[in-house]
Design an enzyme around this catalytic site. Sequence first.
Site, short mmCIF file in Angstrom:
data_model
loop_
_atom_site.label_atom_id
_atom_site.label_comp_id
_atom_site.label_asym_id
_atom_site.label_seq_id
_atom_site.Cartn_x
_atom_site.Cartn_y
_atom_site.Cartn_z
N SER A 22 5.48 -6.99 3.17
CA SER A 22 6.05 -7.36 4.48
C SER A 22 6.81 -8.69 4.39
O SER A 22 6.59 -9.50 3.48
CB SER A 22 4.92 -7.47 5.50
OG SER A 22 4.02 -8.48 5.09
N CYS A 25 9.63 1.72 3.32
CA CYS A 25 10.53 0.61 3.63
C CYS A 25 11.96 1.10 3.83
O CYS A 25 12.80 0.39 4.35
CB CYS A 25 10.50 -0.42 2.52
SG CYS A 25 11.13 0.24 1.00
N PHE A 38 0.81 -1.22 0.00
CA PHE A 38 0.00 0.00 0.00
C PHE A 38 0.84 1.26 0.00
O PHE A 38 0.36 2.33 -0.37
CB PHE A 38 -0.93 0.00 1.23
CG PHE A 38 -0.22 0.39 2.51
CD1 PHE A 38 -0.04 1.74 2.82
CD2 PHE A 38 0.29 -0.56 3.38
CE1 PHE A 38 0.64 2.11 3.98
CE2 PHE A 38 0.96 -0.20 4.53
CZ PHE A 38 1.14 1.15 4.82
N GLU A 98 9.62 -4.08 12.75
CA GLU A 98 9.33 -2.93 11.89
C GLU A 98 8.00 -2.33 12.36
O GLU A 98 6.97 -3.01 12.30
CB GLU A 98 9.21 -3.41 10.43
CG GLU A 98 8.92 -2.28 9.46
CD GLU A 98 8.74 -2.78 8.03
OE1 GLU A 98 8.08 -3.81 7.83
OE2 GLU A 98 9.28 -2.12 7.12
N LYS A 102 -1.17 -7.02 -9.31
CA LYS A 102 -2.15 -7.04 -8.22
C LYS A 102 -1.70 -6.01 -7.18
O LYS A 102 -0.87 -6.28 -6.32
CB LYS A 102 -2.26 -8.42 -7.57
CG LYS A 102 -3.53 -8.50 -6.72
CD LYS A 102 -3.36 -9.24 -5.41
CE LYS A 102 -2.62 -8.54 -4.34
NZ LYS A 102 -3.30 -7.37 -3.69
P1 NAD Z 1 1.66 -6.64 3.00
O1 NAD Z 1 2.68 -7.69 3.03
O2 NAD Z 1 0.57 -6.67 4.00
O3 NAD Z 1 0.92 -6.62 1.56
C1 NAD Z 1 1.67 -6.64 0.37
C2 NAD Z 1 0.86 -7.35 -0.71
O4 NAD Z 1 0.65 -8.71 -0.31
C3 NAD Z 1 -0.51 -6.73 -0.94
O5 NAD Z 1 -0.77 -6.71 -2.32
C4 NAD Z 1 -1.45 -7.67 -0.20
O6 NAD Z 1 -2.73 -7.76 -0.80
C5 NAD Z 1 -0.74 -9.00 -0.28
N1 NAD Z 1 -0.99 -9.84 0.90
C6 NAD Z 1 -1.25 -9.41 2.17
N2 NAD Z 1 -1.38 -10.47 3.00
C7 NAD Z 1 -1.22 -11.57 2.25
C8 NAD Z 1 -1.23 -12.97 2.54
N3 NAD Z 1 -1.46 -13.43 3.76
N4 NAD Z 1 -1.01 -13.83 1.52
C9 NAD Z 1 -0.77 -13.39 0.27
N5 NAD Z 1 -0.75 -12.08 -0.06
C10 NAD Z 1 -0.96 -11.18 0.92
O7 NAD Z 1 2.45 -5.23 3.04
P2 NAD Z 1 1.84 -3.78 3.18
O8 NAD Z 1 1.35 -3.59 4.56
O9 NAD Z 1 0.94 -3.51 2.05
O10 NAD Z 1 3.17 -2.91 2.94
C11 NAD Z 1 4.07 -2.60 3.98
C12 NAD Z 1 5.25 -3.54 3.97
O11 NAD Z 1 5.90 -3.51 2.70
C13 NAD Z 1 6.32 -3.14 4.97
O12 NAD Z 1 6.80 -4.28 5.61
C14 NAD Z 1 7.40 -2.50 4.11
O13 NAD Z 1 8.70 -2.55 4.65
C15 NAD Z 1 7.30 -3.34 2.89
N6 NAD Z 1 7.90 -2.67 1.73
C16 NAD Z 1 9.10 -3.13 1.32
C17 NAD Z 1 9.74 -2.51 0.26
C18 NAD Z 1 11.08 -2.98 -0.22
O14 NAD Z 1 11.48 -2.59 -1.29
N7 NAD Z 1 11.78 -3.80 0.52
C19 NAD Z 1 9.13 -1.43 -0.38
C20 NAD Z 1 7.88 -1.00 0.06
C21 NAD Z 1 7.27 -1.65 1.13
#
Ligand code: NAD
Length: 509
Positions: free
Chosen positions: A233, A288, A156, A392, A180
């Site tokens: 994440s 991130c 997000f 985090e 997605k």
């Molecule tokens: P998230 O992991 O909750 O969601 C990411 C994606 O995975 C979304 O599209 C979501 O729909 C999907 N998803 C969520 N739960 C799932 C599950 N149980 N099974 C399969 N798919 C699932 O992450 P978020 O809260 O949207 O974003 C924040 C996180 O992203 C933080 O941990 C941040 O550090 C990380 N992030 C990392 C980078 C990087 O380059 N390393 C960049 C941006 C964000």
Amino acid sequence: METTNKEVKILQHFVNGRDFSGNSNRFQDIHDPSNAECIAKAPLANQQDVATAVAQAKKAFPAWANTPPAKRAAIMFRFRELLLKNSGHIAEILSREHGKTLEDASGSLARGIEVVEFCTSITTHLRSDFSAQVSSNIDSYNLRQPLGVCAGITPFNFPAMVPMWMFPVALSAGNTFVLKPSEKDPSTSLYLAKLLSQAGLPDGVLNVVIGDKITVDAILEHDDIKAVSFVGSTAVGEYIYHKGSANNKRVQALCGAKNHMLIMPDADIEKTAQALIGSVYGSAGERCMAVSVAVTVGDEVADALLQKLIPKVKNLKIGPYYMKGVEMGPLITKESLERTRGYLKAGQEQGATLVLNGDETKLQVQGCENGYFIGGSIFDKVKPNMSIYTDEIFGPVLSIVRAASYQEALELINNHEYGNGAAIFTKSGAAARHFTHNVQIGMVGVNVPIPVPVAYHSFGGWKRSLFGSSAIHGMEGIRFYTKLKTVTARWLDDVKDMAQFHFKAGSDS
Ligand code: NAD
């Protein structure tokens, strides 16, 4: 087109160049984080919806893969122009669903546009190695060919930039794509896909399906998807990496972080404090690459830093994205707000000193009383075993860890499970050089608090911040989205055979 129902937009997927409602009958409410009002309903794709999108992408693949790279680049040039022309509108869509300030939204969009600019040179990036005469009359060369249908699953926190780390690179390399985006703020991705269509992208080459775990599992289980890029994440990324790999897909999963700033005794404290303000509290800490730990070498550094930091954090202008001069918006959801509050409580219970409690910041903006706002917080005397240090938080919270020496500070950073970004602030070239060579981190800054690589370098962390072997965008991105083919070719052993082409045997002209 989105349809309006009492101000609540009903979103649709985007498949084969047009809106697609899907048939899952599952929806997710999208809230404006600044006032908690429901502003849209997003459909959540089921297995059949994903199969429809993948089938269109598969159908579009042969012609697109066969399109000369220069023509694919021409579409990227037009896409870039449309992005620039519509950048204000895109920032508005993004900020309304995410909550970040328009300045933050525009800045992140600009970083995404840089990737598109990188992709306008795809002709150069796909050039291959050639070795003449590897044996008698034999030459050898490489081809980099597209994989087929690729998928991207995005978080997000950067609704424009992170998808643009993926699909411009994949498409310009000749793949088709199913994106997605996060179900919390998918409208920016839908808009970007429509702009690409306007730029001349053939139908079916880029498709957007909105969804949750059910959608993600359908992607990971679909045989026709050859590669998956994930950003999000660590818990989810690790799952996606293992499940995708078990299904024989190429997977890159960029994950969570705990980014440290190591502050040496010779650092300019005023400039360091200014750098911390942007990097800890910008985007309400939902980055991130946000700095969430300041490791001071010596108590004097910590004391001087706190003196500079506290008034700056107290004076941060917090409010909705449309408010003039706003520096920090709300968190994305009520759950994120509660999670951050939980860490403020846990840190105190575990013995850290909460020198500034953002939960006590009073926000008075009319109409935003229910928004997910919280002010900036600072913990001092944080120890490595506390959850505010290990986890985090993804909110506007800084932890200060006091180290006795540079070596102790370096070890602390190297022992953390995450390895996304780290920075050193110092005037010493020797310290900076030692740090850059010895820190176990993927992206390192020297007097740069958020060392996000530019588009023609590659972005990626180490340790539990990245699963898979490939960083994203830049040449690593080109390699991820292409497979290597090596050709070894022998031609006409006997020059006499060339007579039929009217070559004069023995002539080298
Ligand atoms: P998230 O992991 O909750 O969601 C990411 C994606 O995975 C979304 O599209 C979501 O729909 C999907 N998803 C969520 N739960 C799932 C599950 N149980 N099974 C399969 N798919 C699932 O992450 P978020 O809260 O949207 O974003 C924040 C996180 O992203 C933080 O941990 C941040 O550090 C990380 N992030 C990392 C980078 C990087 O380059 N390393 C960049 C941006 C964000």
